[in-house]
Design a protein around this motif. Structure first.
Motif, PDB file in Angstrom:
ATOM      1  N   LYS A 164       0.927  -1.450   0.120  1.00 14.25           N
ATOM      2  CA  LYS A 164      -0.110   0.089   0.280  1.00 14.25           C
ATOM      3  C   LYS A 164       0.841   1.185  -0.370  1.00 14.25           C
ATOM      4  O   LYS A 164       0.795   2.076   0.278  1.00 14.25           O
TER       5      LYS A 164
ATOM      6  N   LEU B 109      -5.645   7.131   1.835  1.00 12.05           N
ATOM      7  CA  LEU B 109      -7.283   7.682   1.523  1.00 12.05           C
ATOM      8  C   LEU B 109      -7.941   6.758   2.233  1.00 12.05           C
ATOM      9  O   LEU B 109      -9.318   7.155   2.125  1.00 12.05           O
TER      10      LEU B 109
ATOM     11  N   SER C  77      -0.592  15.767  -3.549  1.00 15.71           N
ATOM     12  CA  SER C  77      -1.581  15.787  -4.399  1.00 15.71           C
ATOM     13  C   SER C  77      -2.851  15.684  -3.598  1.00 15.71           C
ATOM     14  O   SER C  77      -3.931  15.984  -4.350  1.00 15.71           O
TER      15      SER C  77
HETATM   16  N1  COA Z   1      -4.570   5.412   0.742  1.00 18.15           N
HETATM   17  C1  COA Z   1      -4.107   4.831   0.662  1.00 18.15           C
HETATM   18  N2  COA Z   1      -3.940   3.117  -0.498  1.00 18.15           N
HETATM   19  C2  COA Z   1      -2.770   4.159  -1.162  1.00 18.15           C
HETATM   20  C3  COA Z   1      -2.086   5.088  -1.249  1.00 18.15           C
HETATM   21  C4  COA Z   1      -3.079   5.828  -0.014  1.00 18.15           C
HETATM   22  N3  COA Z   1      -2.667   7.154   0.103  1.00 18.15           N
HETATM   23  N4  COA Z   1      -1.416   4.705  -2.423  1.00 18.15           N
HETATM   24  C5  COA Z   1      -0.703   3.615  -2.784  1.00 18.15           C
HETATM   25  N5  COA Z   1      -2.435   2.982  -2.211  1.00 18.15           N
HETATM   26  C6  COA Z   1      -2.374   1.896  -2.813  1.00 18.15           C
HETATM   27  C7  COA Z   1      -3.031   1.635  -3.803  1.00 18.15           C
HETATM   28  O1  COA Z   1      -4.785   1.655  -3.516  1.00 18.15           O
HETATM   29  C8  COA Z   1      -2.844   0.004  -4.650  1.00 18.15           C
HETATM   30  O2  COA Z   1      -3.964  -0.593  -3.708  1.00 18.15           O
HETATM   31  P1  COA Z   1      -4.548  -1.811  -4.099  1.00 18.15           P
HETATM   32  O3  COA Z   1      -3.479  -2.982  -4.706  1.00 18.15           O
HETATM   33  O4  COA Z   1      -5.467  -2.793  -3.395  1.00 18.15           O
HETATM   34  O5  COA Z   1      -5.131  -1.603  -5.165  1.00 18.15           O
HETATM   35  C9  COA Z   1      -1.243  -0.278  -3.855  1.00 18.15           C
HETATM   36  O6  COA Z   1      -0.890   0.799  -2.285  1.00 18.15           O
HETATM   37  C10 COA Z   1      -0.482   0.441  -5.118  1.00 18.15           C
HETATM   38  O7  COA Z   1      -0.637   1.542  -5.400  1.00 18.15           O
HETATM   39  P2  COA Z   1      -1.034   2.351  -6.707  1.00 18.15           P
HETATM   40  O8  COA Z   1      -1.411   3.773  -6.824  1.00 18.15           O
HETATM   41  O9  COA Z   1      -0.607   0.622  -8.245  1.00 18.15           O
HETATM   42  O10 COA Z   1       1.163   2.157  -7.004  1.00 18.15           O
HETATM   43  P3  COA Z   1       2.501   3.191  -8.113  1.00 18.15           P
HETATM   44  O11 COA Z   1       3.879   2.325  -7.509  1.00 18.15           O
HETATM   45  O12 COA Z   1       1.872   3.324  -8.817  1.00 18.15           O
HETATM   46  O13 COA Z   1       1.378   4.603  -7.196  1.00 18.15           O
HETATM   47  C11 COA Z   1       1.610   6.473  -5.774  1.00 18.15           C
HETATM   48  C12 COA Z   1       2.270   5.424  -6.015  1.00 18.15           C
HETATM   49  C13 COA Z   1       2.532   6.513  -4.376  1.00 18.15           C
HETATM   50  C14 COA Z   1       1.969   7.688  -6.891  1.00 18.15           C
HETATM   51  C15 COA Z   1       0.205   6.475  -5.941  1.00 18.15           C
HETATM   52  O14 COA Z   1      -0.294   5.216  -5.180  1.00 18.15           O
HETATM   53  C16 COA Z   1      -0.978   7.092  -5.498  1.00 18.15           C
HETATM   54  O15 COA Z   1      -0.749   8.806  -6.289  1.00 18.15           O
HETATM   55  N6  COA Z   1      -0.954   7.164  -4.105  1.00 18.15           N
HETATM   56  C17 COA Z   1      -1.767   8.218  -3.501  1.00 18.15           C
HETATM   57  C18 COA Z   1      -0.872   9.432  -2.880  1.00 18.15           C
HETATM   58  C19 COA Z   1      -1.212  10.137  -2.395  1.00 18.15           C
HETATM   59  O16 COA Z   1      -2.277  10.861  -3.180  1.00 18.15           O
HETATM   60  N7  COA Z   1      -0.922  10.768  -1.682  1.00 18.15           N
HETATM   61  C20 COA Z   1      -1.863  11.690  -0.055  1.00 18.15           C
HETATM   62  C21 COA Z   1      -2.307  11.007   0.464  1.00 18.15           C
HETATM   63  S1  COA Z   1      -2.704  12.611   1.849  1.00 18.15           S
END
Ligand code: COA
Length: 272
Positions: A27, A70, A140
């Protein structure tokens, strides 16, 4: 102290250096309510652990921390009773603010990868932050129709010039570790291959220092920042008196007077 076990973090102790690894790589180490609870408990335990003189925070896998979870921290919390939500928020805020600041040990963020949103408050709370050059940072929240909430906006207005932090809060653009260094979010960006060496070197430097002095540096720094000048001056005087009392004198200055070392070039020999 026996090493406690946690669901979402790993705690490793080695010769005075304790490394805490956020351990939800699948995650991207997003901060779930359980992670907040684990960090809250772990840091409160380490405060009293004489075998921990320096702390490093880092992430498992390719991410440092993807911010708040999230789903678990927002969506799932919405249906929880206020008492549960308030307690999660309390722990979430405290470990990334007062607890890190008031720990007697210096805390280093070792930023190995993704660092988003709420993870900025981990970085700002840590005393020193070192990132791999290819780590990616971002505020973000605006991208999902929100804003840097909790304490993110507050600590960024405190630590970073608005033309820098506000730009990233509004645009949601990512920034490189070099840019994070330039705007003062982190201490230093280093090539990935040198990340461990750099963190180790800083940790070794701190392990060489008298823990009484390190604690005082942190107290003076943060209490001064949050106080009026006259209160800050008084606090400084009180901390100074306490150090003298704790040492039973001024051993570092005595060793200097006896020509045992040169303080300009390294630490005095303190009793472990
Ligand atoms: N909250 C919950 N789950 C999250 C998460 C977050 N902030 N960031 C990543 N994950 C989870 C995804 O839902 C996914 O879970 P799943 O496999 O069960 O669907 C897993 O982590 C992998 O995420 P993924 O997006 O496929 O990884 P990536 O390596 O392609 O991208 C990021 C990495 C960090 C760029 C992308 O996950 C992202 O944009 N995350 C959100 C970041 C964000 O906006 N954070 C601010 C929160 S205050």
């Amino acid at each position: 102290m026996a090493e406690a076990s946690y669901q979402t973090i790993l705690v490793k102790k080695e010769n005075g250096l304790t490394t805490i690894t956020f351990n939800r790589p699948e995650k991207r180490n997003a901060m779930s309510p359980q992670l907040h609870s684990d960090m809250y408990r772990a840091l409160n335990e380490l405060r009293y652990d004489k075998d921990t003189r320096v702390i490093v925070l880092t992430g498992a896998g390719e991410s440092f921390c993807a911010g708040q979870d999230l789903k678990q921290y927002f969506m799932e919390m919405d249906s929880q009773p206020d008492s549960v939500r308030d307690e999660v928020r309390r722990m979430s805020r405290l470990w990334r603010n007062e607890i890190i600041r008031t720990l007697p040990q210096p805390v280093i963020a070792r930023i190995n990868g993704w660092c988003f949103g709420g993870a900025f408050t981990i970085v700002t709370a840590c005393d020193i932050a070192i990132a791999a050059e290819d780590a990616v940072f971002g505020l973000s929240e605006v991208n999902f129709g929100n804003f840097p909430g909790g304490e993110v906006t507050r600590v960024l207005t405190e630590q970073i010039q608005p033309k820098h932090a506000l730009f990233y809060a509004l645009t949601g653009k990512t920034l490189t570790a070099k840019e994070a260094e330039r705007i003062g979010l982190i201490t230093k960006a280093v090539p990935r291959a040198e990340l461990d060496k750099e963190v180790r070197e800083i940790a070794n430097n701190l392990l060489d220092k008298d823990p009484i002095a390190l604690k005082a540096v942190k107290e003076a720094w943060y209490y001064t920042f949050y106080s009026s000048p006259e209160v800050a001056y008084e606090i400084s005087g009180l901390v100074s008196e306490r150090i003298k009392h704790e040492h039973g004198g001024r051993p570092g200055i005595k060793q200097f007077a006896e020509k045992q070392y040169r303080p300009g070039l390294g630490a005095y020999k303190w009793e472990k």
